[in-house]
Design an enzyme around this catalytic site. Structure first.
Site, short mmCIF file in Angstrom:
data_model
loop_
_atom_site.label_atom_id
_atom_site.label_comp_id
_atom_site.label_asym_id
_atom_site.label_seq_id
_atom_site.Cartn_x
_atom_site.Cartn_y
_atom_site.Cartn_z
N HIS A 1 -10.17 1.26 1.35
CA HIS A 1 -9.71 2.59 1.77
C HIS A 1 -10.89 3.55 1.96
CE1 HIS A 1 -5.32 2.55 1.71
NE2 HIS A 1 -5.31 1.93 0.54
N CYS B 1 0.86 -1.19 0.00
CA CYS B 1 0.00 0.00 0.00
C CYS B 1 0.89 1.23 0.00
CB CYS B 1 -0.89 -0.02 1.24
SG CYS B 1 -2.01 1.39 1.34
N HIS C 1 -8.92 -3.92 -2.36
CA HIS C 1 -7.97 -3.15 -1.54
C HIS C 1 -8.32 -1.65 -1.60
CE1 HIS C 1 -3.73 -2.20 -0.09
NE2 HIS C 1 -4.15 -1.04 -0.56
N GLU C 2 -8.54 -1.14 -2.81
CA GLU C 2 -8.82 0.30 -2.95
C GLU C 2 -10.18 0.66 -2.35
OE1 GLU C 2 -6.41 2.08 -3.57
OE2 GLU C 2 -5.16 0.48 -4.37
NI NI Z 1 -3.62 1.00 -0.26
#
Ligand code: NI
Length: 185
Positions: free
Chosen positions: A154, A108, A150-151
């Site tokens: 966030h 990340c 993953h994004e």
């Molecule tokens: Ni990330």
């Protein structure tokens, strides 16, 4: 071109839930500038994805893939993985389509120099808006599905380290390079 500072683990903004973008704002100058800055910042850092909160903007906007690397077909950050198709994801919604998971040493840009092994569903339905006002839906699997999840995490203030099951599989990428390479073959 505007390369913005990517905020790092510990910054409380990475832990907040981002706000939806109003449909009427999709083509606004504000959103266009945000996406431009996200592209510039991600490319400068060599990432395969970036979410708006990583540059301190708490809106549900993420980008994956890279316009610039698209032509070369190379994935410089994750060498053994295919290039990810460039997409702008606004107000994305993920629905897992399988219980089958795929494990991967994720990294990340907000946790530089480190990688950790995380398992996620390997096939998802992704619903999102791009900068046009129409809603899109795609079935995505494999490495792209990992990057998307993953994004999108966030946008809810979730980082991959929250999903580690075995802290022995978390560490500095150089020290773990042999382990990471063996996991990807
Ligand atoms: Ni990330």
């Amino acid at each position: 071109m505007a390369i913005r500072n990517i905020i790092k683990l510990g910054d409380p903004r990475l832990r907040q839930k981002s706000e939806e973008v109003a449909i009427t704002e999709l083509q606004s100058k504000e959103i266009k500038n945000l996406i431009r800055d996200m592209n510039d910042s991600m490319n400068a850092a060599g990432g395969v994805g970036l979410a708006a909160p990583q540059i301190g903007v708490l809106k549900r906007v993420a980008i994956i893939g890279s316009k610039e690397l698209q032509e070369t077909g190379e994935n410089q950050r994750y060498l053994n993985q295919p290039a990810v198709k460039y997409r702008v994801l606004i107000n994305p919604i993920i629905e897992p389509l399988t219980d089958k998971t795929q494990g991967f040493f994720e990294g990340c840009l907000s946790i530089p120099g480190m990688r950790g092994f995380v398992e996620r569903p390997n096939r998802i339905k992704l619903t999102y808006y791009d900068t046009n006002e129409d809603q899109k839906q795609e079935i995505i699997d494999g490495f792209e599905a990992i990057v998307v999840q993953h994004e999108c995490d966030h946008l809810d203030g979730v980082l991959y380290v929250d999903r580690l099951k075995d802290w022995r599989l978390f560490g500095y990428d150089q020290e773990m390079s042999a382990l990471i390479a063996s996991s990807e073959t």
